[in-house]
Motif scaffolding. Structure first.
Motif, PDB file in Angstrom:
ATOM      1  N   ASP A 193       5.512  12.919   9.986  1.00  0.00           N
ATOM      2  CA  ASP A 193       4.499  12.811   8.923  1.00  0.00           C
ATOM      3  C   ASP A 193       5.109  12.158   7.689  1.00  0.00           C
ATOM      4  N   GLU A 194       6.317  12.561   7.356  1.00  0.00           N
ATOM      5  CA  GLU A 194       6.968  11.974   6.179  1.00  0.00           C
ATOM      6  C   GLU A 194       7.153  10.467   6.370  1.00  0.00           C
ATOM      7  N   ALA A 195       7.612  10.095   7.567  1.00  0.00           N
ATOM      8  CA  ALA A 195       7.896   8.683   7.841  1.00  0.00           C
ATOM      9  C   ALA A 195       6.634   7.830   7.802  1.00  0.00           C
ATOM     10  N   SER A 196       5.482   8.450   8.053  1.00  0.00           N
ATOM     11  CA  SER A 196       4.250   7.663   8.088  1.00  0.00           C
ATOM     12  C   SER A 196       3.937   7.037   6.726  1.00  0.00           C
ATOM     13  N   VAL A 197       4.488   7.602   5.673  1.00  0.00           N
ATOM     14  CA  VAL A 197       4.255   7.059   4.321  1.00  0.00           C
ATOM     15  C   VAL A 197       4.814   5.634   4.222  1.00  0.00           C
ATOM     16  N   ILE A 198       5.877   5.384   4.993  1.00  0.00           N
ATOM     17  CA  ILE A 198       6.507   4.055   4.964  1.00  0.00           C
ATOM     18  C   ILE A 198       5.529   3.001   5.478  1.00  0.00           C
ATOM     19  N   GLY A 199       4.761   3.359   6.479  1.00  0.00           N
ATOM     20  CA  GLY A 199       3.826   2.411   7.072  1.00  0.00           C
ATOM     21  C   GLY A 199       2.575   2.194   6.246  1.00  0.00           C
ATOM     22  N   GLY A 200       2.410   2.903   5.176  1.00  0.00           N
ATOM     23  CA  GLY A 200       1.257   2.701   4.304  1.00  0.00           C
ATOM     24  C   GLY A 200       0.140   3.683   4.563  1.00  0.00           C
ATOM     25  N   SER A 201       0.058   4.223   5.768  1.00  0.00           N
ATOM     26  CA  SER A 201      -0.987   5.207   6.059  1.00  0.00           C
ATOM     27  C   SER A 201      -0.645   5.958   7.334  1.00  0.00           C
ATOM     28  N   ILE A 202      -0.922   7.252   7.323  1.00  0.00           N
ATOM     29  CA  ILE A 202      -0.718   8.033   8.544  1.00  0.00           C
ATOM     30  C   ILE A 202      -1.722   7.588   9.617  1.00  0.00           C
ATOM     31  N   GLY A 203      -2.762   6.892   9.163  1.00  0.00           N
ATOM     32  CA  GLY A 203      -3.790   6.412  10.083  1.00  0.00           C
ATOM     33  C   GLY A 203      -3.320   5.289  10.991  1.00  0.00           C
ATOM     34  N   LEU A 204      -2.050   4.921  10.891  1.00  0.00           N
ATOM     35  CA  LEU A 204      -1.516   3.826  11.708  1.00  0.00           C
ATOM     36  C   LEU A 204      -0.545   4.284  12.784  1.00  0.00           C
ATOM     37  N   GLN A 222      16.957  10.743   3.114  1.00  0.00           N
ATOM     38  CA  GLN A 222      17.374   9.384   3.505  1.00  0.00           C
ATOM     39  C   GLN A 222      16.197   8.541   3.991  1.00  0.00           C
ATOM     40  N   LEU A 223      15.251   9.230   4.617  1.00  0.00           N
ATOM     41  CA  LEU A 223      14.106   8.521   5.200  1.00  0.00           C
ATOM     42  C   LEU A 223      13.301   7.763   4.141  1.00  0.00           C
ATOM     43  N   ILE A 224      13.242   8.304   2.948  1.00  0.00           N
ATOM     44  CA  ILE A 224      12.499   7.574   1.916  1.00  0.00           C
ATOM     45  C   ILE A 224      13.424   6.838   0.938  1.00  0.00           C
ATOM     46  N   LEU A 225      14.722   7.202   0.936  1.00  0.00           N
ATOM     47  CA  LEU A 225      15.667   6.474   0.080  1.00  0.00           C
ATOM     48  C   LEU A 225      16.092   5.167   0.733  1.00  0.00           C
ATOM     49  N   ASN A 226      16.305   5.224   2.060  1.00  0.00           N
ATOM     50  CA  ASN A 226      16.884   4.066   2.754  1.00  0.00           C
ATOM     51  C   ASN A 226      16.456   4.065   4.229  1.00  0.00           C
ATOM     52  N   PRO A 227      15.154   3.830   4.487  1.00  0.00           N
ATOM     53  CA  PRO A 227      14.660   3.970   5.861  1.00  0.00           C
ATOM     54  C   PRO A 227      15.205   2.919   6.832  1.00  0.00           C
ATOM     55  N   THR A 228      15.669   1.776   6.317  1.00  0.00           N
ATOM     56  CA  THR A 228      16.128   0.735   7.256  1.00  0.00           C
ATOM     57  C   THR A 228      17.470   1.093   7.896  1.00  0.00           C
ATOM     58  N   GLN A 229      18.115   2.158   7.438  1.00  0.00           N
ATOM     59  CA  GLN A 229      19.362   2.576   8.088  1.00  0.00           C
ATOM     60  C   GLN A 229      19.097   3.182   9.469  1.00  0.00           C
ATOM     61  N   LYS A 233       0.829  -1.226   0.000  1.00  0.00           N
ATOM     62  CA  LYS A 233       0.000   0.000   0.000  1.00  0.00           C
ATOM     63  C   LYS A 233       0.857   1.267   0.000  1.00  0.00           C
ATOM     64  N   SER A 234       2.115   1.095   0.368  1.00  0.00           N
ATOM     65  CA  SER A 234       2.957   2.285   0.424  1.00  0.00           C
ATOM     66  C   SER A 234       3.338   2.714  -0.985  1.00  0.00           C
ATOM     67  N   PRO A 235       3.390   3.998  -1.244  1.00  0.00           N
ATOM     68  CA  PRO A 235       3.846   4.435  -2.570  1.00  0.00           C
ATOM     69  C   PRO A 235       5.335   4.170  -2.770  1.00  0.00           C
ATOM     70  N   LEU A 236       6.023   3.784  -1.685  1.00  0.00           N
ATOM     71  CA  LEU A 236       7.456   3.489  -1.809  1.00  0.00           C
ATOM     72  C   LEU A 236       7.656   2.015  -2.177  1.00  0.00           C
ATOM     73  N   LYS A 237       8.808   1.729  -2.777  1.00  0.00           N
ATOM     74  CA  LYS A 237       9.057   0.346  -3.253  1.00  0.00           C
ATOM     75  C   LYS A 237       9.264  -0.616  -2.089  1.00  0.00           C
ATOM     76  N   LYS A 238       8.742  -1.838  -2.267  1.00  0.00           N
ATOM     77  CA  LYS A 238       8.824  -2.885  -1.244  1.00  0.00           C
ATOM     78  C   LYS A 238      10.262  -3.095  -0.757  1.00  0.00           C
ATOM     79  N   GLU A 239      11.197  -3.223  -1.715  1.00  0.00           N
ATOM     80  CA  GLU A 239      12.578  -3.556  -1.312  1.00  0.00           C
ATOM     81  C   GLU A 239      13.224  -2.419  -0.516  1.00  0.00           C
ATOM     82  N   ILE A 240      12.666  -1.225  -0.626  1.00  0.00           N
ATOM     83  CA  ILE A 240      13.223  -0.106   0.145  1.00  0.00           C
ATOM     84  C   ILE A 240      12.682  -0.079   1.570  1.00  0.00           C
ATOM     85  N   ILE A 241      11.399  -0.339   1.709  1.00  0.00           N
ATOM     86  CA  ILE A 241      10.807  -0.140   3.051  1.00  0.00           C
ATOM     87  C   ILE A 241      10.737  -1.407   3.901  1.00  0.00           C
TER      88      ILE A 241
END
Ligand code: IPM
Ligand code: MG
Length: 371
Positions: A249-260, A226-233, A118-126
């Protein structure tokens, strides 16, 4: 055990998501034999409408006397679009944080496997992201001197930090890192701001007391990339009030929804638990808002009270709702469940906690899931 919980539903979707968190707490009370006494209080636009004051004294009093505070959300468009408004809903929350000394705001960000697509970011990144943001909450530019000139042509907001304000949250961030992946990243703007240079000095000195934790520094502009390029660092991100607001707020995109995203705001005597999302007035009252952030805030509240097993039971129920896609429109657009149905399912699951008691076929026809 018996606990008093101050409940501040607030504005917009606040009341409906807090209602679901209360359902989860009630289920915990039944299952683990606790008593939660709720004391409801007003704050925000609804408090301005009722009393003229975004944080009535009574609310402050109820909060001070409680074991923990559960808060929904704050804000109303009629104030957002009126820059000359003298009284604003957000002043209530800011005053509450300040008066109760809730200096340490913790915002966990996780990529749930089920939501990765559900995240707009790529699976292998997040994939595998697990970050804990430690945001300083009662200092900095939020609380510095501010002024609009008499002719209305200039304005300023000043940012101040004392060593003591930096020290107390830094210790908490390092202690948290010791129980995680043992890394703290201080995010600042030390190439430009004097306050950031003070943060670097103080945090660098404190790091010596935690030799098992690695300290890294990033400028906020780079960190936001970096947060959206390589969040696992990242493991623990330590930062000031304004940067923490923006980065979470930016980081919430990684989780798929700010609602989480849930959060805790901790002080020496009190603690408040709230979703990081706003009041989303456009959908208020429609029973479609995602209640998971509020429910997960209730889990953080229990954890804070030392009720670890109880907190884990809420987290398991949330995980189950994600696995079974008993979720709201924001993360489940093709077969959405209402806010209250998600809350009902989570309460049911906490009470029964055993998959063999669940009638999964009933879930999708909107009936009780318990056999
Ligand atoms: C948050 C919110 C608040 C903040 C607002 C509502 C004042 O955005 O908790 O992140 O800026 O701290
Ligand atoms: Mg914010």
């Amino acid at each position: 055990m018996k606990y008093t919980i101050a409940v501040i539903p607030g504005d917009g979707i606040g009341p409906e998501v807090v209602e679901q968190a209360k359902k989860a707490l009630n289920a915990v009370a039944l299952q683990y034999d606790h008593i939660f006494m709720y004391k409801e209080a007003l704050m925000g636009a609804c408090a301005i409408d009722a009393t003229g004051n975004p944080l009535p004294d009574e609310t402050l009093d109820i909060c001070k006397k409680s074991d923990a505070i559960l808060f929904g959300s704050i804000g109303h468009p009629k104030y957002d679009n009126d820059p000359s408004a003298k009284v604003r809903p957000e002043q209530g929350l800011l005053k509450l944080r300040k008066e109760l000394g809730l200096f340490c705001n913790v915002r966990p960000v996780k990529a749930y496997d089920k939501l990765i697509s559900k995240s707009p970011l790529k699976k292998e990144i997040i994939e595998g992201t697990d970050i804990s943001i430690y945001r300083e909450l009662t200092g900095g530019i939020y609380f510095g001197m501010k002024e609009l000139s008499e002719d209305g042509k200039t304005a300023f907001d000043s940012c101040t930090y004392s060593i003591e304000e930096i020290e107390r949250i830094t210790h908490l961030a390092f202690k948290a890192a010791q129980n995680r992946k043992k890394k703290v990243t201080l995010v600042d703007k030390a190439n430009v701001l004097e306050t950031s240079r003070l943060w670097r000095k103080v945090v660098g000195e404190i790091a010596a007391q935690y030799p098992d934790v690695n300290l890294d520094y990033l400028f906020v502009d780079n960190a936001s990339m970096q947060l959206i390029l390589n969040p696992t660092q990242f493991d623990v991100i330590l930062t000031d009030n304004l940067f923490g607001d923006i980065l979470s707020d930016e980081a919430s995109v990684i989780g798929g929804s700010i609602g989480l995203l849930a959060s805790s705001s901790i002080g020496a005597e009190n603690a408040l638990f709230e979703p990081i999302h706003g009041s989303f007035p456009q959908v208020a009252g429609q029973d479609i808002a995602n209640p998971l952030a509020s429910i997960l805030s209730a889990a953080m509240l229990l954890e804070h009270l030392g009720l670890k097993e109880e907190a884990a039971s809420i987290e398991r129920a949330v995980q189950k709702s994600l696995d079974l896609e008993i979720t709201t429109k924001d993360i489940n657009p093709s077969n959405p469940f209402s806010t209250s149905k998600v809350g009902d399912f989570i309460a049911d699951y906490i009470e029964h906690q055993d998959d063999s008691n669940m009638n999964f076929q009933n879930i999708h026809i909107g009936q009780s899931t318990i056999i």
